[in-house]
Design an enzyme around this catalytic site. Structure first.
Site, PDB file in Angstrom:
ATOM      1  N   LYS A 100       0.858  -1.209   0.000  1.00 12.20           N
ATOM      2  CA  LYS A 100       0.000   0.000   0.000  1.00 12.20           C
ATOM      3  C   LYS A 100       0.886   1.248   0.000  1.00 12.20           C
ATOM      4  O   LYS A 100       1.892   1.290   0.713  1.00 12.20           O
ATOM      5  CB  LYS A 100      -0.896  -0.033   1.238  1.00 12.20           C
ATOM      6  CG  LYS A 100      -1.932   1.079   1.297  1.00 12.20           C
ATOM      7  CD  LYS A 100      -2.824   0.930   2.528  1.00 12.20           C
ATOM      8  CE  LYS A 100      -3.868   2.013   2.628  1.00 12.20           C
ATOM      9  NZ  LYS A 100      -4.731   1.863   3.824  1.00 12.20           N
TER      10      LYS A 100
ATOM     11  N   SER B  99      -9.694   1.989   3.063  1.00 17.57           N
ATOM     12  CA  SER B  99      -8.854   2.709   2.136  1.00 17.57           C
ATOM     13  C   SER B  99      -7.883   1.831   1.348  1.00 17.57           C
ATOM     14  O   SER B  99      -7.396   2.242   0.304  1.00 17.57           O
ATOM     15  CB  SER B  99      -8.060   3.760   2.901  1.00 17.57           C
ATOM     16  OG  SER B  99      -7.181   3.140   3.831  1.00 17.57           O
TER      17      SER B  99
ATOM     18  N   SER C  47      -9.801  -0.468   7.238  1.00 16.82           N
ATOM     19  CA  SER C  47      -9.255  -0.361   5.886  1.00 16.82           C
ATOM     20  C   SER C  47      -8.579  -1.608   5.325  1.00 16.82           C
ATOM     21  O   SER C  47      -8.236  -1.622   4.143  1.00 16.82           O
ATOM     22  CB  SER C  47      -8.261   0.787   5.812  1.00 16.82           C
ATOM     23  OG  SER C  47      -8.944   1.979   5.611  1.00 16.82           O
TER      24      SER C  47
END
Ligand code: GLN
Length: 488
Positions: free
Chosen positions: A79, A154, A178
């Protein structure tokens, strides 16, 4: 060229160790999948082809020299809020568009020690604020199961990349869901470890008392392998726990005989999609058939979790994000004639609407006249939420709940209605507020063919019990569920 896209980390590792394939072949195969499918879903915002191939060759040398680490030669995605030395880390924001880190996160150092191959950086909501991946400055990521729907957020890119078989595993971060919410929306497994289990050094901070790095993979065993590599005490993170890391793979076959699993009644209320409620109820029955004991429990303060989180997380964010001022990092506005105008215009031009909303909410909650009424009160209710879990875990070993109230929603459906967007986090937030670990595993599909996640929660450092139950549940699905894949 051979195609490895359907293989798990565990099976790829066996083949690498047996000398049946090389890391270069595997890495080339995933790079090819990314080339073909990423333009459709935008899960990766940056692919580091050259360095990945170099790392693959190094891994092949290490294997030839007798290296046996489970992640040795395995390609993973990261990420884009975890820093890698000299590479770009953008946090999905214009304000960090050109930011290069002078050091690597501890989890990256640990993955390198384990010999993983880093393919590139995955898409995310700006500064990890969002539940749909629609706030990324680099364009939204799409859900591979249905391109009209969001992948969750997210860490939407990390979940979509695994679901679309662009790589067998990724790292994400979970501040209020997330990892687990996008894992549920994309039909993969995702774990938020106990707060302090994994070092946050080099994770760009959103809300420091809630943030935790964790793995995504197509199954529970692979999540355990990734956690094994990244967990442990780190002197660079004062909140990391100096507690030995158990051998997680040992818990995978332990089953659930005698395990008491609680169903919190507050998680089975109106507003939960009927197909999701049915899948979670069925999961409880299946685990009961395997020898677990199912009990109804109560977490009475659940109804305050969203309100508490959306005071505490923005408050911490408003403080953490004050460092982006055009002086120290990334973007600086050209359009200024004084220092204060430079600060103002850098932040006005550099942050997106949701990030600005959080900074304003957080600054308000922390301001002297309102601190007691909002921030302090939220902290007190946070303790009540934590106490709910403590009470529940006196009666049961684990909790079983839906991960989300609905399956993936349509792109555009909630983006203009922040309250509706925030409500999607209702079942994931409490674990962050109290620091306990939780995993989302694929439970089935809605009638319209969208994946459904089932969530298990455990007391602090109860990851082994989570892996035992999640893997017992996963095995009951047999090959049928794991063979299904999105038709991107
Ligand atoms: N969706 C939540 C938020 O917008 C959680 C985000 C996260 O876990 N990073 O804050």
């Amino acid at each position: 060229m051979a195609d490895f896209s359907d293989e798990s980390i565990a099976s790829l590792s066996k083949k690498l160790q047996a000398g049946e394939v090389s890391s270069r072949e595997i890495t080339e195969s995933f790079l090819k999948s990314i080339e073909k499918l990423n333009p459709k879903i935008n899960a990766f915002i940056r692919v580091e082809k050259e360095t990945a191939l170099k790392e693959a060759d190094e891994a092949d040398k290490r294997i030839a020299d007798g290296g046996t680490e489970k992640l040795l030669g395995i390609p993973l995605g990261i990420k884009d809020l975890i820093v890698i030395k000299d590479g770009l880390t953008t946090c999905g924001s214009k304000i960090l568009e050109n930011f290069k880190s002078p050091y690597s996160a501890t989890v990256i150092e640990k993955l390198r020690e384990a010999g993983a191959v880093l393919l590139g950086k995955t898409n995310m909501d700006e500064f990890a604020m969002g539940s749909s991946n629609e706030t990324s400055y680099f364009g939204r990521c799409k859900n591979p199961w249905n391109l009209d729907t969001v992948p969750g957020g997210s860490s939407g890119g990390s979940a979509a990349a695994v679901a679309a078989r662009l790589c067998p595993g990724t790292l994400g971060s979970d501040t209020g869901g997330s990892i687990r919410q996008p894992a549920a929306f994309c039909g993969v497994a995702g774990l938020k470890p106990t707060y302090g289990r994994v070092s946050r050094f080099g994770l760009i901070a959103f809300a420091s008392s809630l943030d935790q790095i964790g793995p995504f993979a197509r199954n529970v065993e692979d999540c355990a392998l990734i956690l094994q590599a990244i967990a442990g005490y780190d002197s660079m993170d004062s909140t990391s726990a100096d507690i030995p890391v158990p051998d997680y793979s040992k818990s995978l076959d332990e089953g659930v005989k005698g395990t008491v699993i609680g169903l919190p009644k507050e998680y089975f209320v109106g507003g939960v999609d009927t197909a999701i409620a049915a899948i979670v109820t069925d999961a409880a029955k299946k685990l009961e058939n395997e020898g677990a004991k199912i009990e109804e429990v109560s977490l009475p303060h659940t109804k305050y979790a969203v309100a508490v989180y959306y005071v505490i997380a923005p408050a911490e964010a408003s403080s953490n994000l004050s460092r982006y001022d055009g002086v120290k990092y990334g973007f600086r506005s050209d359009n200024a004639s004084s220092l204060s105008e430079m600060y103002l215009n850098t932040r006005t031009e550099g942050f997106g609407a949701e990030v600005k909303r959080r900074i304003m909410l957080g600054t308000y909650a922390l301001s002297s006249g309102y601190y007691d009424a909002y921030y302090l009160k939220a902290q007190k209710v946070r303790t009540l939420i934590t106490n709910d879990f403590k009470e529940a875990f006196k009666k049961c070993d684990l909790l079983l709940t839906p991960t989300t109230p609905t399956a993936a929603f349509n792109i555009g459906e909630k983006i203009d209605d922040p309250l509706q967007m925030y409500l999607n986090d209702i079942f994931t937030i409490s674990a962050n507020l109290s620091g306990i670990p939780a995993i989302s595993v694929q439970g089935g599909f809605t009638p319209s063919g969208l994946p459904v996640g089932v969530q298990l929660l455990a007391p602090h450092f109860g990851e082994p019990a989570l892996f035992s139950a999640a893997s017992a549940y996963e095995k009951l699905h047999g090959a049928e569920l794991s063979a299904k894949k999105p038709a991107v």
